[in-house]
Design an enzyme around this catalytic site. Sequence first.
Site, mmCIF file in Angstrom:
data_model
loop_
_atom_site.group_PDB
_atom_site.id
_atom_site.type_symbol
_atom_site.label_atom_id
_atom_site.label_comp_id
_atom_site.label_asym_id
_atom_site.label_seq_id
_atom_site.Cartn_x
_atom_site.Cartn_y
_atom_site.Cartn_z
ATOM 1 N N ASN A 289 24.895 32.289 133.750
ATOM 2 C CA ASN A 289 25.721 31.037 133.186
ATOM 3 C C ASN A 289 25.993 30.451 134.252
ATOM 4 O O ASN A 289 26.835 31.064 135.137
ATOM 5 C CB ASN A 289 26.895 32.088 132.656
ATOM 6 N N TRP A 290 25.471 29.193 134.130
ATOM 7 C CA TRP A 290 25.941 28.352 135.357
ATOM 8 C C TRP A 290 27.296 27.660 135.319
ATOM 9 O O TRP A 290 27.724 26.955 136.042
ATOM 10 C CB TRP A 290 24.818 27.188 135.327
ATOM 11 N N LYS A 291 27.911 27.822 134.208
ATOM 12 C CA LYS A 291 29.039 27.264 133.888
ATOM 13 C C LYS A 291 29.073 25.747 134.392
ATOM 14 O O LYS A 291 28.125 25.281 133.979
ATOM 15 C CB LYS A 291 30.219 27.810 134.811
ATOM 16 N N HIS B 139 33.437 33.207 125.642
ATOM 17 C CA HIS B 139 33.498 33.173 126.966
ATOM 18 C C HIS B 139 35.022 33.372 127.287
ATOM 19 O O HIS B 139 35.818 32.782 126.833
ATOM 20 C CB HIS B 139 32.478 32.388 127.711
ATOM 21 N N GLU C 119 36.531 32.288 129.723
ATOM 22 C CA GLU C 119 37.031 30.900 130.127
ATOM 23 C C GLU C 119 37.272 30.065 129.060
ATOM 24 O O GLU C 119 38.148 29.344 129.059
ATOM 25 C CB GLU C 119 36.031 30.216 131.249
ATOM 26 N N GLU D 217 32.793 41.739 129.435
ATOM 27 C CA GLU D 217 33.219 41.019 130.487
ATOM 28 C C GLU D 217 34.747 41.319 130.754
ATOM 29 O O GLU D 217 35.497 40.542 130.292
ATOM 30 C CB GLU D 217 32.924 39.655 130.670
ATOM 31 N N GLY E 11 34.474 36.279 138.402
ATOM 32 C CA GLY E 11 34.764 35.121 139.359
ATOM 33 C C GLY E 11 35.620 35.754 140.349
ATOM 34 O O GLY E 11 36.004 34.978 141.351
ATOM 35 N N SER F 189 31.437 39.530 138.133
ATOM 36 C CA SER F 189 31.124 39.863 139.669
ATOM 37 C C SER F 189 29.802 40.577 140.130
ATOM 38 O O SER F 189 29.705 41.268 140.823
ATOM 39 C CB SER F 189 32.174 40.525 140.365
ATOM 40 N N GLY G 139 27.582 35.063 136.436
ATOM 41 C CA GLY G 139 27.948 33.590 136.767
ATOM 42 C C GLY G 139 27.511 33.131 138.283
ATOM 43 O O GLY G 139 26.720 32.672 138.644
ATOM 44 N N GLY G 140 28.587 33.570 139.054
ATOM 45 C CA GLY G 140 28.583 33.001 140.510
ATOM 46 C C GLY G 140 27.116 33.258 141.220
ATOM 47 O O GLY G 140 26.668 32.257 141.791
#
Length: 250
Positions: free
Chosen positions: A9-11, A95, A97, A166, A172, A211, A232-233
């Site tokens: 997930n590149w966001k 998600h 976010e 999640e 994150g 994470s 993600g990150g």
Amino acid sequence: MRIPIVAANWKMHKTVPEARAYLERLIGLAGRDPGVEVVVFPSFTALPAAAALLEGVPVGLGAQDAHPEPAGAYTGAVSVAQVADLGVRYVLCGHSERRKLFGEDDALVGRKVRAALEYGLAPILCVGEALEERRAGRAWEAVDRQLDRGLGPVEGDPDGLVIAYEPVWAIGTGVAAQPADAQEMADRIRRWLRERFGAVGDAIRVQYGGSVKPDNAREFLSLPDVDGALVGGASLDPDAFWAIVQSARR
Ligand code: PGA
């Protein structure tokens, strides 16, 4: 046998040239079959370029979000119908976010899940408790509610559905869940899915997200009820992402 699914997930990262460079590197690595389903979720802007690059490559494509209405006066939104047209297979629904920063509620998330299925796309329904909910011993209550409402509008078998567990406090932050807690939650989610969808529920994959990094991925991906990861990150670098994919080999 559920084939693990590891998703990037590149966001809100990467311009189109950056997305191309990443995917060229990933395609080079993906030549070696990992025995794992690999999916990338670029921004909407990079989806057409990504779809062209990934043609014939064993890396799937997903959209980070999509509006449930097929068309209409929804400035700034992109519909499920529009992403389906781009060769996308997966859609992230709910998600944390989107829930927290964009005010999405369970009812809207449920409409997205249903719309994705109607267009032949596979929803990845994201669920997970907030820190206060975990501290209060109400983590399952929160996830149960999100499953109930997110899948409430679904009629029939949810083809391709994936659940991403999640915990919000792990996303994150660099603080991943304890693997035992992730396993417990994945097991409860699986029992919930079985109750709701019968034998079909057994085939639905449950990912862990929050994470996940190359150095902790195996702890999660070796859990009996965790069938992949939503990253993600650590997915922003193709080599780090590929290292995580490798950890999912069974
Ligand atoms: P993270 O994000 O890997 O950066 O914690 C996970 C996610 O948002 O899906």
